[in-house]
Design a protein around this motif. Structure first.
Motif, mmCIF file in Angstrom:
data_model
loop_
_atom_site.group_PDB
_atom_site.id
_atom_site.type_symbol
_atom_site.label_atom_id
_atom_site.label_comp_id
_atom_site.label_asym_id
_atom_site.label_seq_id
_atom_site.Cartn_x
_atom_site.Cartn_y
_atom_site.Cartn_z
ATOM 1 N N ARG A 46 28.312 36.746 31.912
ATOM 2 C CA ARG A 46 27.967 37.322 30.610
ATOM 3 C C ARG A 46 29.190 37.383 29.699
ATOM 4 O O ARG A 46 29.098 37.125 28.505
ATOM 5 C CB ARG A 46 27.397 38.730 30.791
ATOM 6 N N LEU A 47 30.341 37.743 30.264
ATOM 7 C CA LEU A 47 31.568 37.803 29.478
ATOM 8 C C LEU A 47 31.907 36.431 28.910
ATOM 9 O O LEU A 47 32.243 36.302 27.721
ATOM 10 C CB LEU A 47 32.715 38.318 30.351
ATOM 11 N N THR A 48 31.806 35.415 29.738
ATOM 12 C CA THR A 48 32.101 34.046 29.296
ATOM 13 C C THR A 48 31.169 33.604 28.177
ATOM 14 O O THR A 48 31.571 32.887 27.252
ATOM 15 C CB THR A 48 31.979 33.083 30.483
ATOM 16 N N GLN A 49 29.918 34.058 28.240
ATOM 17 C CA GLN A 49 28.897 33.604 27.292
ATOM 18 C C GLN A 49 28.805 34.448 26.024
ATOM 19 O O GLN A 49 27.991 34.138 25.153
ATOM 20 C CB GLN A 49 27.542 33.583 27.992
ATOM 21 N N LEU A 50 29.636 35.485 25.904
ATOM 22 C CA LEU A 50 29.590 36.283 24.684
ATOM 23 C C LEU A 50 29.900 35.409 23.475
ATOM 24 O O LEU A 50 30.895 34.665 23.473
ATOM 25 C CB LEU A 50 30.593 37.438 24.746
ATOM 26 N N PRO A 51 29.091 35.478 22.426
ATOM 27 C CA PRO A 51 29.337 34.622 21.259
ATOM 28 C C PRO A 51 30.535 35.106 20.451
ATOM 29 O O PRO A 51 30.864 36.298 20.442
ATOM 30 C CB PRO A 51 28.036 34.775 20.449
ATOM 31 N N ALA A 52 31.175 34.171 19.800
ATOM 32 C CA ALA A 52 32.279 34.535 18.910
ATOM 33 C C ALA A 52 31.732 35.224 17.670
ATOM 34 O O ALA A 52 30.719 34.791 17.111
ATOM 35 C CB ALA A 52 33.060 33.289 18.513
ATOM 36 N N PRO A 53 32.370 36.319 17.210
ATOM 37 C CA PRO A 53 31.904 36.971 15.984
ATOM 38 C C PRO A 53 32.030 36.032 14.788
ATOM 39 O O PRO A 53 32.936 35.191 14.734
ATOM 40 C CB PRO A 53 32.849 38.172 15.839
ATOM 41 N N PRO A 54 31.146 36.133 13.832
ATOM 42 C CA PRO A 54 31.222 35.251 12.652
ATOM 43 C C PRO A 54 32.417 35.598 11.774
ATOM 44 O O PRO A 54 32.930 36.716 11.796
ATOM 45 C CB PRO A 54 29.901 35.535 11.926
ATOM 46 N N THR A 330 29.225 43.639 22.943
ATOM 47 C CA THR A 330 28.585 44.452 23.972
ATOM 48 C C THR A 330 28.486 43.623 25.239
ATOM 49 O O THR A 330 27.918 42.527 25.232
ATOM 50 C CB THR A 330 27.173 44.884 23.538
ATOM 51 N N LEU A 331 29.067 44.135 26.322
ATOM 52 C CA LEU A 331 29.029 43.439 27.607
ATOM 53 C C LEU A 331 28.192 44.248 28.593
ATOM 54 O O LEU A 331 28.646 45.275 29.113
ATOM 55 C CB LEU A 331 30.443 43.258 28.164
ATOM 56 N N PRO A 332 26.943 43.831 28.856
ATOM 57 C CA PRO A 332 26.139 44.536 29.869
ATOM 58 C C PRO A 332 26.806 44.415 31.242
ATOM 59 O O PRO A 332 27.213 43.337 31.660
ATOM 60 C CB PRO A 332 24.801 43.800 29.832
ATOM 61 N N GLY A 446 39.185 41.152 29.791
ATOM 62 C CA GLY A 446 38.437 40.001 29.297
ATOM 63 C C GLY A 446 37.862 40.226 27.912
ATOM 64 O O GLY A 446 37.879 39.322 27.061
ATOM 65 N N LEU A 447 37.362 41.440 27.648
ATOM 66 C CA LEU A 447 36.864 41.764 26.309
ATOM 67 C C LEU A 447 37.988 41.733 25.281
ATOM 68 O O LEU A 447 37.799 41.269 24.152
ATOM 69 C CB LEU A 447 36.206 43.146 26.318
ATOM 70 N N LEU A 448 39.160 42.235 25.674
ATOM 71 C CA LEU A 448 40.311 42.166 24.764
ATOM 72 C C LEU A 448 40.627 40.718 24.395
ATOM 73 O O LEU A 448 40.888 40.403 23.221
ATOM 74 C CB LEU A 448 41.544 42.799 25.424
ATOM 75 N N ALA A 449 40.625 39.841 25.382
ATOM 76 C CA ALA A 449 40.921 38.432 25.117
ATOM 77 C C ALA A 449 39.868 37.823 24.200
ATOM 78 O O ALA A 449 40.184 37.036 23.296
ATOM 79 C CB ALA A 449 40.994 37.664 26.436
ATOM 80 N N LYS A 450 38.601 38.174 24.425
ATOM 81 C CA LYS A 450 37.518 37.656 23.584
ATOM 82 C C LYS A 450 37.679 38.092 22.139
ATOM 83 O O LYS A 450 37.529 37.296 21.200
ATOM 84 C CB LYS A 450 36.173 38.155 24.111
ATOM 85 N N ILE A 451 37.978 39.353 21.955
ATOM 86 C CA ILE A 451 38.001 39.884 20.594
ATOM 87 C C ILE A 451 39.318 39.564 19.893
ATOM 88 O O ILE A 451 39.391 39.538 18.672
ATOM 89 C CB ILE A 451 37.697 41.391 20.604
#
Length: 464
Positions: A46-54, A330-332, A446-451
């Motif tokens: 799920r973390l890998t598949q989180l979409p990039a914010p617009p 949001t990461l379930p 991982g969320l930090l890296a994503k955002i």
């Protein structure tokens, strides 16, 4: 003689019944490393598949508002311990739902602060149904609480819910939900361009580690962290987080409905420092407040007053700047089976736990406002783990605010090295087994890296 035989048979029957009950309700703790468990693979995917914010389309806009959710009738007190759902009799200070709505033309995010023990999962269930009325979804929302143990209860069904927050009352869930929606609606109505800045001040002397009696511990996150929002008309909002448990009201002093020290702090900040203030309980897992005063009311006044003085010194040095950076993720979370331990290393079976507590979904949340990232957790999150996460944020040039009680509740998450210590935090309130400390740290990193990877257009480019 027949009476003795009867008693022996009765005793034998009771023993067999207890053995049967134990056999069907208890199983050993599963100590399989979390990286080898299916729940880890599910959350990792799920973390890998989180979409990039617009990308942003406009500079940041914000609006804020609050709604009084104090019931017009007495309710159970939400706060564990000696309170055990006892009804409060006196309103020491009113209970509020606060909301700040952010928008950059492509993303809308809502920050909710509640004067409650936790964000009740029952309220989250209602919000998921009602938020579309305001053009929002739960994925747009970041929630936290002040974690007062003398606030409104009655919002959690089940045996465990009753121990935490007293007898369940659907009216309370509806009242909280309506208050949140009102605050969001009013905040949306006063949105305007807003600049953003960050500051922090140390208050480590105001906290201690509650599990310190059980052996050596590491440093706690003792920083008061602040986000300052400034509108062109001079009005301002201050988002404040701190890790001291709001337990200055003693457990046997349940007659009062109160926001504890966060309420006193917010009231003073709104008188002297900002037009609007919102407090979020930080990484409070095992973090107790260092009380100073002869009565509960003196302790609250002294504690909040000293924190306010430190904030008042730092707040004028925070220089808000234009920005368009806004993102929310949001990461379930999938979790190990419930693991409340009884009788040594035996735990109750999942079906038994879910019958006692319920089965609520849990998320990790990430909200980025400018160069500051808020990470929200569904638990009492450890202040020691928060310290360990700070370097990952600094390496990315980000300020990090970690908060607890974001809408699910899974008990305490503490460092894995303390799992076998016999303390309230590490045994009684560890509901989902070993290795959650490292599991949460990995997913939060991982969320930090994503955002962090979200790089919006500059404000100048957006404005043009």
């Amino acid at each position: 003689m027949w009476f003795v035989r009867f008693l022996l048979r009765l005793l034998l029957g009771l023993i067999l019944f207890v053995l049967l009950l134990v056999s069907i309700s208890l199983i050993p703790v599963d100590e399989t490393p979390y990286q080898q468990m299916p729940y880890y693979a599910q959350t990792k995917q799920r973390l890998t598949q989180l979409p990039a914010p617009p990308a942003a389309k406009t500079p940041l806009r914000a609006g804020w508002a609050k709604a009084n959710i104090t019931p017009p009738y007495t309710t159970p007190t939400g706060g564990y311990g000696e309170r055990r759902g006892r009804h409060w009799r006196i309103v020491s200070d009113s209970i509020w739902a606060r909301a700040i709505v952010f928008d950059n033309g492509s993303t809308r995010a809502v920050l909710i602060g509640l004067d409650l023990l936790i964000t009740p999962p029952t309220v989250v269930e209602q919000l998921k149904k009602r938020l579309p009325e305001l053009g929002l979804r739960w994925e747009n929302v970041y929630s936290g609480t002040i974690h007062s143990h003398n606030s409104v209860g009655g919002w959690a069904p089940g045996v465990v819910g009753q121990l935490i927050a007293g007898d369940y009352d659907e009216r309370i869930v509806t009242r909280i939900t309506e208050g949140i929606l009102t605050a969001i609606r009013n905040a949306q109505a006063n949105m305007a361009p807003a600049q953003v800045g960050y500051g922090e001040t140390d208050a480590s002397d105001h906290i201690y580690n509650r599990i310190g009696f059980s052996g050596p511990t590491g440093p706690l996150d003792g920083a008061v962290r602040l986000i300052k929002l400034q509108k062109q008309d001079g009005t301002s909002a201050l988002i404040c987080s701190f890790a001291g448990h709001a337990t200055l009201f003693e457990g046997d002093n349940g007659d009062y409905l109160s926001r504890d020290y966060p309420g006193s702090l917010v009231d003073r900040l709104e008188r002297k420092t900002a037009t609007f203030a919102l407090f979020l309980g930080g990484p409070m897992g095992s973090t107790g407040p260092q009380a100073r005063g002869k009565t509960d009311f003196q302790e609250i006044r002294n504690y909040a007053g000293d924190l306010a003085l430190r904030i008042e010194r730092i707040a004028p040095t925070i220089q808000p700047r234009p920005d368009s950076t806004l993102a929310i993720l949001t990461l379930p979370l999938s979790l190990r089976e419930p693991h409340p331990r009884v009788l040594g290393d035996c735990r109750i079976r999942p079906w038994f736990f879910h019958n006692l507590y319920g089965d609520y979904p849990s998320d990790l949340k990430a909200l980025r406002i400018g160069s500051t990232v808020l990470l929200g957790t569904p638990c009492d999150f450890s202040g020691e783990l928060a310290v360990e996460l700070q370097p990952a944020a600094r390496q990315r040039g980000l300020n990090l605010m970690i908060t607890s009680f974001n809408g699910g509740y899974i008990g305490y998450v503490t460092p894995d090295r303390y799992y076998n210590r016999i303390t309230y935090e590490t045994r009684d309130m560890n509901w989902f087994g070993p290795y959650n400390g490292d599991y949460f740290k990995e997913m939060m990193t991982g969320l930090l890296a994503k955002i962090e990877a979200y790089q919006p257009k500059s404000v100048q480019a957006v404005s043009n």
